[in-house]
Design a protein around this motif. Structure first.
Motif, PDB file in Angstrom:
ATOM      1  N   SER A  12      -2.433   6.509   1.411  1.00 45.21           N
ATOM      2  CA  SER A  12      -3.517   6.285   0.295  1.00 45.21           C
ATOM      3  C   SER A  12      -4.244   5.467   0.202  1.00 45.21           C
ATOM      4  N   ASP A  13      -4.557   4.889  -0.609  1.00 45.31           N
ATOM      5  CA  ASP A  13      -5.489   4.272  -0.698  1.00 45.31           C
ATOM      6  C   ASP A  13      -5.564   3.062  -1.876  1.00 45.31           C
ATOM      7  N   ARG A  14      -4.314   3.772  -2.783  1.00 48.37           N
ATOM      8  CA  ARG A  14      -3.598   3.080  -3.817  1.00 48.37           C
ATOM      9  C   ARG A  14      -2.609   2.287  -3.149  1.00 48.37           C
ATOM     10  N   GLU A  59       1.146  -1.613   0.056  1.00 46.77           N
ATOM     11  CA  GLU A  59       0.034   0.190   0.090  1.00 46.77           C
ATOM     12  C   GLU A  59       0.918   1.247  -0.403  1.00 46.77           C
TER      13      GLU A  59
END
Length: 257
Positions: free
Chosen positions: A170-172, A166
């Protein structure tokens, strides 16, 4: 690679001279071997180790005193967790054969083919496990044969490790490789990948692994058009050989927002 007397050449159709990169090979073979080491590499189509790659023999107990002993420290913990039975085989093995060399970049991968042939032969004469520290991989004899003794040669994907983690805050996701140094090429790094693009990123990563293994290079600012993406990815070479995330330099591509 198959168990034959003749093994085809492993060409690099995209190779171009002049970049001055070196390939690094490093393997540890754990086992018990005869006093006189007779390696039947011809069984696997290999004439022996290529010039620049050496084999050194150690007692495991003595090598364990070395600060960089690979079954200790953080690498040892990773290997023990991933393959506990193979780790124990390696830990109690009486001997370790270290196969290592640095070679100038070249127009074929015959150096890798020949080294893999020697490793396969070492498994026939007492080797029980092979460690590839560049991909954080410890393989028992059968697992190694299944991965690398592939008709025509194992695909480049089998020689590298593709990791996902991860992005902080962030969710990226971040996808990157380890092991491209075997081919004298930087590793790959893809930053800021949204969840719905992870499959595309994985396929792209495997494709670029193969292209680089076959000789491709990416230069700073080079645009990489990807089918179905509105913007090109842009190559950003950087890093250093001692970067712990890669053990290599790398080329970074940032996913467009």
């Amino acid at each position: 690679m198959t168990e034959t007397q003749q093994t085809p050449e492993w060409p690099r159709p995209y190779w171009q001279p002049g970049a001055g990169e070196d390939a690094l090979l490093q393997f540890y073979v754990f086992g018990k071997f005869e006093r006189e080491l007779v390696i039947p590499a011809q069984r696997y189509g290999s004439p022996g180790l290529p010039a620049g790659v050496e084999l050194k023999r150690f007692q495991n107990l003595e090598l364990r005193k070395w600060e960089g002993y690979p079954l200790n420290g953080s690498l040892g913990e990773i290997l023990r967790e991933d393959a506990p039975e193979t780790f124990e085989q390696a830990r109690i093995a009486p001997e370790v054969l270290v196969v290592r060399g640095q070679l100038a970049d070249r127009a074929s991968l015959d150096y890798l083919r020949d080294t893999l042939g020697v490793l396969a032969a070492l498994l026939d004469i007492g080797g029980r496990a092979i460690l590839d520290p560049q991909i954080l991989g410890l393989f028992g004899a059968e697992a190694w044969r299944e991965r690398y003794l592939v008709p025509g040669g194992a695909p480049p994907r089998n020689h590298v490790l593709i990791l996902r983690s991860e992005e902080p805050g962030s969710d990226r996701s971040w996808v990157h490789t380890r092991g491209m140094r075997k081919f004298g090429r930087p590793d790959l790094s893809f930053r800021q990948i949204p969840a719905h693009e992870l499959d595309r990123a994985g396929v792209l990563c495997e494709k670029l692994v193969e292209m680089q293994a076959l000789g491709t290079r990416f230069v700073a600012g080079q645009a990489l058009e990807v089918e179905g993406m509105p913007q090109a990815l842009v190559a950003q070479p950087g890093g250093r050989l001692d970067d712990p995330e890669f053990n290599n330099r790398h080329v970074e591509f940032r996913w467009p927002f």
